[in-house]
Design an enzyme around this catalytic site. Structure first.
Site, PDB file in Angstrom:
ATOM      1  N   HIS A 263       0.832  -1.197   0.000  1.00  0.00           N
ATOM      2  CA  HIS A 263       0.000   0.000   0.000  1.00  0.00           C
ATOM      3  C   HIS A 263       0.865   1.245   0.000  1.00  0.00           C
ATOM      4  CE1 HIS A 263      -3.235   2.788   0.974  1.00  0.00           C
ATOM      5  NE2 HIS A 263      -4.006   1.853   0.452  1.00  0.00           N
ATOM      6  N   ASP A 314      -7.969  -5.326  -1.258  1.00  0.00           N
ATOM      7  CA  ASP A 314      -8.385  -6.151  -2.392  1.00  0.00           C
ATOM      8  C   ASP A 314      -8.216  -7.652  -2.177  1.00  0.00           C
ATOM      9  OD1 ASP A 314      -9.264  -4.204  -4.322  1.00  0.00           O
ATOM     10  OD2 ASP A 314      -7.207  -3.500  -4.307  1.00  0.00           O
TER      11      ASP A 314
HETATM   12  C1  LIG Z   1      -0.262  -0.443  -4.109  1.00  0.00           C
HETATM   13  C2  LIG Z   1       1.126  -0.251  -4.690  1.00  0.00           C
HETATM   14  C3  LIG Z   1       0.998   0.305  -6.127  1.00  0.00           C
HETATM   15  C4  LIG Z   1       1.854   0.764  -3.819  1.00  0.00           C
HETATM   16  O1  LIG Z   1       3.066   1.009  -4.456  1.00  0.00           O
HETATM   17  P1  LIG Z   1       4.220   1.871  -3.752  1.00  0.00           P
HETATM   18  O2  LIG Z   1       3.646   2.921  -2.894  1.00  0.00           O
HETATM   19  O3  LIG Z   1       5.130   2.334  -4.829  1.00  0.00           O
HETATM   20  O4  LIG Z   1       4.914   0.741  -2.871  1.00  0.00           O
HETATM   21  P2  LIG Z   1       6.036   0.911  -1.734  1.00  0.00           P
HETATM   22  O5  LIG Z   1       6.920   2.060  -2.075  1.00  0.00           O
HETATM   23  O6  LIG Z   1       5.399   0.940  -0.403  1.00  0.00           O
HETATM   24  O7  LIG Z   1       6.843  -0.454  -1.871  1.00  0.00           O
HETATM   25  C5  LIG Z   1       7.841  -0.803  -0.933  1.00  0.00           C
HETATM   26  C6  LIG Z   1       8.552  -2.041  -1.394  1.00  0.00           C
HETATM   27  O8  LIG Z   1       7.631  -3.134  -1.420  1.00  0.00           O
HETATM   28  C7  LIG Z   1       7.553  -3.654  -2.731  1.00  0.00           C
HETATM   29  N1  LIG Z   1       6.164  -3.978  -2.998  1.00  0.00           N
HETATM   30  C8  LIG Z   1       5.098  -3.195  -2.754  1.00  0.00           C
HETATM   31  N2  LIG Z   1       3.986  -3.846  -3.101  1.00  0.00           N
HETATM   32  C9  LIG Z   1       4.366  -5.053  -3.568  1.00  0.00           C
HETATM   33  C10 LIG Z   1       3.678  -6.150  -4.063  1.00  0.00           C
HETATM   34  N3  LIG Z   1       2.355  -6.134  -4.142  1.00  0.00           N
HETATM   35  N4  LIG Z   1       4.368  -7.241  -4.450  1.00  0.00           N
HETATM   36  C11 LIG Z   1       5.703  -7.270  -4.352  1.00  0.00           C
HETATM   37  N5  LIG Z   1       6.421  -6.237  -3.880  1.00  0.00           N
HETATM   38  C12 LIG Z   1       5.763  -5.144  -3.496  1.00  0.00           C
HETATM   39  C13 LIG Z   1       8.056  -2.540  -3.649  1.00  0.00           C
HETATM   40  O9  LIG Z   1       8.531  -3.051  -4.875  1.00  0.00           O
HETATM   41  C14 LIG Z   1       9.141  -1.968  -2.789  1.00  0.00           C
HETATM   42  O10 LIG Z   1      10.229  -2.865  -2.821  1.00  0.00           O
HETATM   43  P3  LIG Z   1      11.739  -2.326  -2.826  1.00  0.00           P
HETATM   44  O11 LIG Z   1      11.853  -1.487  -1.583  1.00  0.00           O
HETATM   45  O12 LIG Z   1      12.535  -3.569  -2.820  1.00  0.00           O
HETATM   46  O13 LIG Z   1      11.858  -1.500  -4.078  1.00  0.00           O
HETATM   47  C15 LIG Z   1       1.911  -1.582  -4.690  1.00  0.00           C
HETATM   48  O14 LIG Z   1       1.974  -2.065  -3.372  1.00  0.00           O
HETATM   49  C16 LIG Z   1       1.301  -2.612  -5.622  1.00  0.00           C
HETATM   50  O15 LIG Z   1       1.547  -2.572  -6.832  1.00  0.00           O
HETATM   51  N6  LIG Z   1       0.505  -3.572  -5.071  1.00  0.00           N
HETATM   52  C17 LIG Z   1      -0.118  -4.586  -5.906  1.00  0.00           C
HETATM   53  C18 LIG Z   1      -1.376  -4.047  -6.541  1.00  0.00           C
HETATM   54  C19 LIG Z   1      -2.480  -3.871  -5.539  1.00  0.00           C
HETATM   55  O16 LIG Z   1      -2.774  -4.748  -4.741  1.00  0.00           O
HETATM   56  N7  LIG Z   1      -3.112  -2.698  -5.605  1.00  0.00           N
HETATM   57  C20 LIG Z   1      -4.213  -2.366  -4.742  1.00  0.00           C
HETATM   58  C21 LIG Z   1      -3.800  -1.284  -3.790  1.00  0.00           C
HETATM   59  S1  LIG Z   1      -5.050  -0.974  -2.572  1.00  0.00           S
END
Ligand SMILES: CC(C)(COP(=O)(O)OP(=O)(O)OC[C@H]1O[C@@H](n2cnc3c(N)ncnc32)[C@H](O)[C@@H]1OP(=O)(O)O)[C@@H](O)C(=O)NCCC(=O)NCCS
Length: 377
Positions: A263, A314
């Site tokens: 998130h 989700d």
């Molecule tokens: C929601 C989302 C876009 C947020 O992205 P973000 O704010 O850029 O994520 P963060 O900066 O908090 O990520 C921190 C770390 O966790 C990783 N990470 C975050 N979500 C991840 C996921 N779902 N799967 C694998 N790795 C994930 C990132 O790649 C990052 O890794 P790093 O530090 O090695 O580069 C992302 O978590 C995601 O794509 N989730 C999957 C889609 C989803 O479920 N969306 C619904 C959101 S309510």
């Protein structure tokens, strides 16, 4: 020429506050408030229509106000004939979110007060949308599956009617509670991407339908509401709990995101997850699909061990809707049918703020390139 190379770029607008809001607060340590009420209390003690009233009017309704809103919502669930005919005409391979996006836009042509921008009319408009969006979703499902359309039941509330119009059968008490809670938990969530899209459109003084159409298109993406459908494809791919470790490791090795995890704001568990986990568990128990629920618990543990991230709204929303008999491609439309309430509330708040949302950019391209006429290129 003004040089703007050195403008600071906040990539992804992470942590940027674009406006003030009183509607909802996403607390990074793991809490969510609607108008100051903790979601944990709301989900236990109020129904979805009370949440609709709260978001649109800024206060919880009296019994009389709630009864009036409920009747208004049921009356507004009826769609214009032209919208129903359009829904029947779309290609069968179109995604339900494409149909929803198109028909919300179409609804604007049937607004009874198209010229009025008063707050009173905007609240009426919001109520129309809160009622009609679920009906669009249900109508699409019924027509696609060659089933008769069902008229709303005036004796029951909006969430129960939504399931009734969708499935054509009356929900029992557990299903009724599940859909009510699902809709309450999805009603609003701060300046998430789709709400922000709606507010940007509203900030140009464009109409509510345009703002919500943009929001639906934004929610559709798999990094936002589109994730719930993808969760189910992942669960379908993993057959047993023993396969989870390798499957997740394989996804991470391929730099793929695990859908339904992570998130932008929460640094601990999404506060909606604990509620949806319980709802999903109860429904899986009833439908003899505890193997699916146990698989989810295992995935949670493995993803947390490997990435220290938590399931978001989700993940168990997908399992909940699946247990309620909703097909995978209708998961995001169910999300939209609940978030419509938050989108419209934010649009009304944005109109009051009366400021154009228009950021700048840091230009990193070239200047003054020599021009070559077409015949010499
Ligand atoms: C929601 C989302 C876009 C947020 O992205 P973000 O704010 O850029 O994520 P963060 O900066 O908090 O990520 C921190 C770390 O966790 C990783 N990470 C975050 N979500 C991840 C996921 N779902 N799967 C694998 N790795 C994930 C990132 O790649 C990052 O890794 P790093 O530090 O090695 O580069 C992302 O978590 C995601 O794509 N989730 C999957 C889609 C989803 O479920 N969306 C619904 C959101 S309510």
């Amino acid at each position: 020429m003004v040089n703007n190379h050195d403008r600071v770029v906040i990539r992804g607008l992470r942590g940027v506050a674009a406006a003030e809001t009183k509607i909802s607060f996403v607390e990074p340590l793991g809490a969510l408030y609607y108008l100051g009420y903790n979601i944990d209390a709301l989900v236990e003690h109020v129904c979805y229509e009370e949440v609709v009233y709260l978001l649109l009017h800024g206060k919880l309704p009296t019994r009389k106000e709630l009864d009036e809103l409920k009747s208004q919502l049921i009356a507004e669930m009826i769609l214009p004939e032209a919208v129903i005919n359009n829904i029947k005409s779309f290609p069968l391979n179109s995604h339900p979110m494409e149909v929803l996006r198109t028909e919300i836009s179409h609804l604007s042509m049937y607004d009874p007060d198209p010229e009025s921008t008063s707050e009173h009319v905007n609240i009426r408009r919001a109520i129309r949308l809160v009622a009609k969006v679920p009906t669009i979703v249900a109508t699409l499902h019924r027509t696609r599956t060659n089933q008769q359309l069902v008229a709303p039941n005036e004796e029951v509330g909006l969430p129960e009617n939504f399931l009734y119009l969708f499935r054509g059968k009356t929900a029992d008490s557990e299903e009724k509670e599940a859909i009510d809670r699902f809709m309450t938990l999805h009603a609003d969530h701060g300046f998430n991407a789709s709400t922000f899209a709606a507010r940007v459109t509203a900030s140009t003084n464009s109409d509510m339908y345009s703002a919500v159409t943009g929001a639906v298109g934004t929610l559709k993406g798999p990094l936002h509401g589109g994730a719930s459908e993808k969760v189910m494809y992942m669960l379908d791919d993993i057959n047993t709990e023993e396969e989870v470790e390798d499957y997740i490791q394989g996804m991470l090795d391929d730099q793929k995101k695990i859908m339904g995890f992570g998130h932008r704001v929460y640094r601990s568990e999404d506060p909606r997850t604990k509620h949806l986990r319980v709802i999903a568990g109860n429904l899986c128990h009833r439908t003899n699909t505890m193997n699916l629920y146990n698989l989810c618990r295992r995935i949670e543990n493995v993803v947390h061990e490997k990435k220290k991230i938590f399931p978001n709204v989700d993940f168990y929303a997908a399992v909940t809707l699946n247990a309620l008999g909703v097909p995978f491609d209708f998961f995001t439309p169910f999300f939209a049918s609940s978030r419509i309430c938050g989108w419209t509330a934010h649009v009304i708040e944005q109109y009051k703020d009366a400021v154009l949302l228009r950021p700048s950019s840091s230009y990193v391209g070239e200047y003054g390139r020599p021009f070559t006429p077409l015949e010499k290129r």
